[in-house]
Design an enzyme around this catalytic site. Structure first.
Site, mmCIF file in Angstrom:
data_model
loop_
_atom_site.group_PDB
_atom_site.id
_atom_site.type_symbol
_atom_site.label_atom_id
_atom_site.label_comp_id
_atom_site.label_asym_id
_atom_site.label_seq_id
_atom_site.Cartn_x
_atom_site.Cartn_y
_atom_site.Cartn_z
ATOM 1 C CD GLU A 136 -5.583 30.213 -7.867
ATOM 2 O OE1 GLU A 136 -6.322 29.411 -7.629
ATOM 3 O OE2 GLU A 136 -4.391 30.043 -8.249
ATOM 4 C CB THR A 166 -1.521 3.450 4.417
ATOM 5 O OG1 THR A 166 -0.462 2.682 3.895
ATOM 6 C CG2 THR A 166 -1.911 4.242 3.438
ATOM 7 N N GLY A 167 0.209 3.000 7.574
ATOM 8 C CA GLY A 167 0.093 2.275 8.694
ATOM 9 C C GLY A 167 0.672 0.785 8.744
ATOM 10 C CB THR A 204 5.513 0.881 10.271
ATOM 11 O OG1 THR A 204 6.140 0.994 9.103
ATOM 12 C CG2 THR A 204 6.813 0.506 11.327
ATOM 13 C CG ASP A 212 -4.003 25.305 -13.403
ATOM 14 O OD1 ASP A 212 -4.131 24.682 -12.436
ATOM 15 O OD2 ASP A 212 -4.425 26.524 -13.503
ATOM 16 N N GLY A 231 0.781 -1.191 0.063
ATOM 17 C CA GLY A 231 -0.002 0.103 -0.074
ATOM 18 C C GLY A 231 0.901 1.190 0.111
HETATM 19 P P1 ADP Z 1 3.781 3.068 6.357
HETATM 20 O O1 ADP Z 1 4.839 2.021 7.167
HETATM 21 O O2 ADP Z 1 2.725 2.692 5.963
HETATM 22 O O3 ADP Z 1 4.825 3.783 5.506
HETATM 23 P P2 ADP Z 1 3.553 4.092 9.360
HETATM 24 O O4 ADP Z 1 2.718 2.914 9.848
HETATM 25 O O5 ADP Z 1 5.063 4.246 9.375
HETATM 26 O O6 ADP Z 1 3.292 4.050 7.729
HETATM 27 O O7 ADP Z 1 2.549 5.387 9.651
HETATM 28 C C1 ADP Z 1 3.403 6.588 9.758
HETATM 29 C C2 ADP Z 1 2.529 7.365 10.943
HETATM 30 O O8 ADP Z 1 1.298 7.906 10.463
HETATM 31 C C3 ADP Z 1 2.167 6.642 12.219
HETATM 32 O O9 ADP Z 1 3.302 6.764 13.092
HETATM 33 C C4 ADP Z 1 0.975 7.206 12.632
HETATM 34 O O10 ADP Z 1 1.242 8.499 13.325
HETATM 35 C C5 ADP Z 1 0.299 7.623 11.283
HETATM 36 N N1 ADP Z 1 -0.769 6.739 10.781
HETATM 37 C C6 ADP Z 1 -0.666 6.013 9.484
HETATM 38 N N2 ADP Z 1 -1.598 5.379 9.535
HETATM 39 C C7 ADP Z 1 -2.256 5.307 10.614
HETATM 40 C C8 ADP Z 1 -3.650 4.769 10.886
HETATM 41 N N3 ADP Z 1 -4.394 3.707 10.081
HETATM 42 N N4 ADP Z 1 -3.940 4.963 12.089
HETATM 43 C C9 ADP Z 1 -3.550 6.029 12.952
HETATM 44 N N5 ADP Z 1 -2.287 6.587 12.765
HETATM 45 C C10 ADP Z 1 -1.832 6.351 11.639
#
Ligand code: ADP
Length: 497
Positions: A335, A112-113, A115, A409, A108
């Site tokens: 704009e 997006t979370g 890690t 644009d 993804g």
């Molecule tokens: P990725 O590994 O997909 O690049 P990370 O997991 O490192 O992204 O996310 C980076 C930061 O973004 C996290 O530390 C958190 O603060 C925020 N974050 C990303 N996705 C979420 C989520 N689904 N819910 C809450 N916080 C999120």
């Protein structure tokens, strides 16, 4: 180069000494011993004796991230938990003869979370956790990457033993860097690294203690080498996508927990305005909003702070670029052109019109996407193209010519035109862009753009008075809210008629 000289000089020296009658046997034996010693030293240090090279530290302190702390991603979290249950209930899984799960691939866009998911997985399964990123494995020196893979496995085992855990998770971010497709006979140093990872994965078994699970993340799974995706390796793929509106609201809720929120703040609206943002960007919006409130010494974080924060995350920090009066006027007309067309084709769509330089832009219109969209009709795309063209057409009407300010644009308009052609929404019927000759694409693009330019022009010509009056206020005020713009437009309309 110097290596080659040494290799050449040493034998020559030996031959010369032998010729002079010197006994060179002890010298050869001594040299050999030194060479063997050096070879083992290099292997020990991870393939390289380069000075000052540090071993990367991969372990992460025990994580307390929970799945509940991750907003949205319900499907991904569900799939991941289901996969992890095999690790937790391994005895039952064994009864059913289920092959042990070795690798899970999270795919993804960045932020997006992924890690967070890996950390939550470690917590959920009470596993030791070590993390590394693909880019850490790219080294000039042969063998260093492979050694680092071995170190990761060693590290997770040591950590698990230390914490009395019987499983460990190794998380490798950006796996595409080391596991990209191998083409032809071209060998890269990280092929060895990839081979080492595959060998380690193949060697993992159910009876191992601790049981190890590899989790990897990428946003380009199509680029991965097939060898990685074979059954028994990364055979679980979980998509971690950009959050939809409901998920964005959940992520906002998670990140405002520790912040003083103004009573009038409407999180639903913020979730709507942050369409297309990743979790990381939403986290950034909450943080930036807090910084704006702090700077103003405001007691709470209010809507206006969020609005500024969204602009900042979307467009970049305000720049100090000083624009002169004429330039500001032109930007305001430009704009207003976008804003008038946007309201005309999609009523209530303008959220804000601004003429302060930010990032690369000198001004911008923020549109309100009313709902998340995954499908675009021809009509919708045409309207968006007209919004893109509105700026240049407004300049043309007012000044008789365009400026370089419309380049972005036009790029966006062309992207939309190409996606129309590619999706079979043009006169060319169902085609693939790659199948068409350049001239055909150009001709069709020009036809679409010319038709829409005409339509845009006739709307703006009819609203010239509104455009000029609106631009004059915008130059003074710098920002117009969508609501102000709509009230002002309807008053202008009454005056004209
Ligand atoms: P990725 O590994 O997909 O690049 P990370 O997991 O490192 O992204 O996310 C980076 C930061 O973004 C996290 O530390 C958190 O603060 C925020 N974050 C990303 N996705 C979420 C989520 N689904 N819910 C809450 N916080 C999120």
């Amino acid at each position: 180069m110097s290596k080659e000289i040494v290799i050449g000089v040493i034998p020559a020296l030996f031959i010369f000494l032998a010729f002079m009658g010197v006994n060179i046997a002890p010298l050869i034996i001594g040299g050999l011993l030194i060479a063997i010693f050096a070879y083992f030293m290099i292997r020990q240090s991870g393939g390289s004796m380069s000075l000052g090279q540090k071993k990367t530290k991969n372990s992460v302190p025990k994580t307390n991230m929970k799945f509940e702390d991750i907003g949205g991603q319900e499907r991904a979290k569900g799939e991941l938990k289901e996969a992890l249950d095999f690790l937790i209930h391994k005895e039952e899984a064994k009864v059913y003869g289920i092959r042990p799960l070795k690798g899970i691939l999270l795919t993804g866009p960045p932020g997006t979370g992924k890690t967070l998911m890996a950390k939550a997985a470690a917590n959920y399964t009470n596993s030791a956790f070590v993390a590394a990123s693909g880019s850490q494995f790219v080294e000039m020196y042969v063998g260093v990457g492979a050694q680092r893979i071995r170190d990761l496995f060693k590290e997770v085992k040591t950590q698990a033993e230390k914490n009395n855990q019987d499983s460990g998770i190794i998380f490798i971010d950006e796996i595409d860097v080391l596991g990209g497709k191998r083409e032809g006979s071209h060998h890269r140093e990280y092929d060895q690294t990839l081979n080492q990872l595959l060998t380690e994965m193949d060697g993992m078994s159910t009876t191992d203690s601790p049981r190890i699970l590899i989790m990897a993340a990428t946003n380009r799974s199509d680029m991965l080498d097939d060898a990685l995706l074979r059954p028994g390796r990364f055979d679980r793929k979980i998509v971690v996508d950009l959050p939809d509106k409901k998920a964005r609201k959940q992520i906002l809720n998670i990140h405002i927990k520790n912040k003083p929120l103004g009573a009038e703040v409407n999180l639903d609206r913020i979730a709507q305005e942050t369409y297309g943002f990743s979790g990381a960007q939403i986290e950034s919006v909450t943080n930036e909003a807090a910084i704006y409130a702090f700077r103003e010494k405001s007691k709470s974080i209010d809507s206006k702070h969020f609005s500024l924060a969204i602009d900042k995350v979307m467009m970049g920090e305000k720049t100090d670029r000083e624009t002169n009066e004429q330039e500001r006027e032109r930007v305001a007309i430009h704009e207003l052109g976008h804003a008038i067309i946007s309201e005309e084709v999609n009523p209530l769509s303008v959220s804000q019109v601004t003429v302060s330089p930010r990032g690369q832009a000198l001004g911008y219109v923020r549109q309100n996407p009313r709902e998340d969209r995954y499908l675009y009709t021809k009509d919708y795309l045409e309207k968006q193209i007209m919004v893109c063209l509105g700026g240049a057409v407004a300049e043309e009407i007012k000044y008789g010519h365009r400026s370089t300010g419309s380049k972005g644009d036009f790029d966006q308009a062309l992207r939309l035109v190409h996606s129309m052609i590619d999706s079979g929404l043009s006169r060319l019927g169902i085609v693939k862009l790659e199948m068409l000759r350049k001239e055909d694409i150009q001709e069709e693009s020009a036809f679409i753009l010319d038709t829409l330019l005409e339509e845009t022009r006739s709307i703006l010509e009819a609203k010239r008075a509104l455009m000029e009056a609106g631009a004059a206020i915008l130059v003074k005020e710098e920002v117009l809210s969508g609501d102000f713009f709509r009230t002002f437009s309807s008053e202008e309309h009454k005056e004209v008629s």
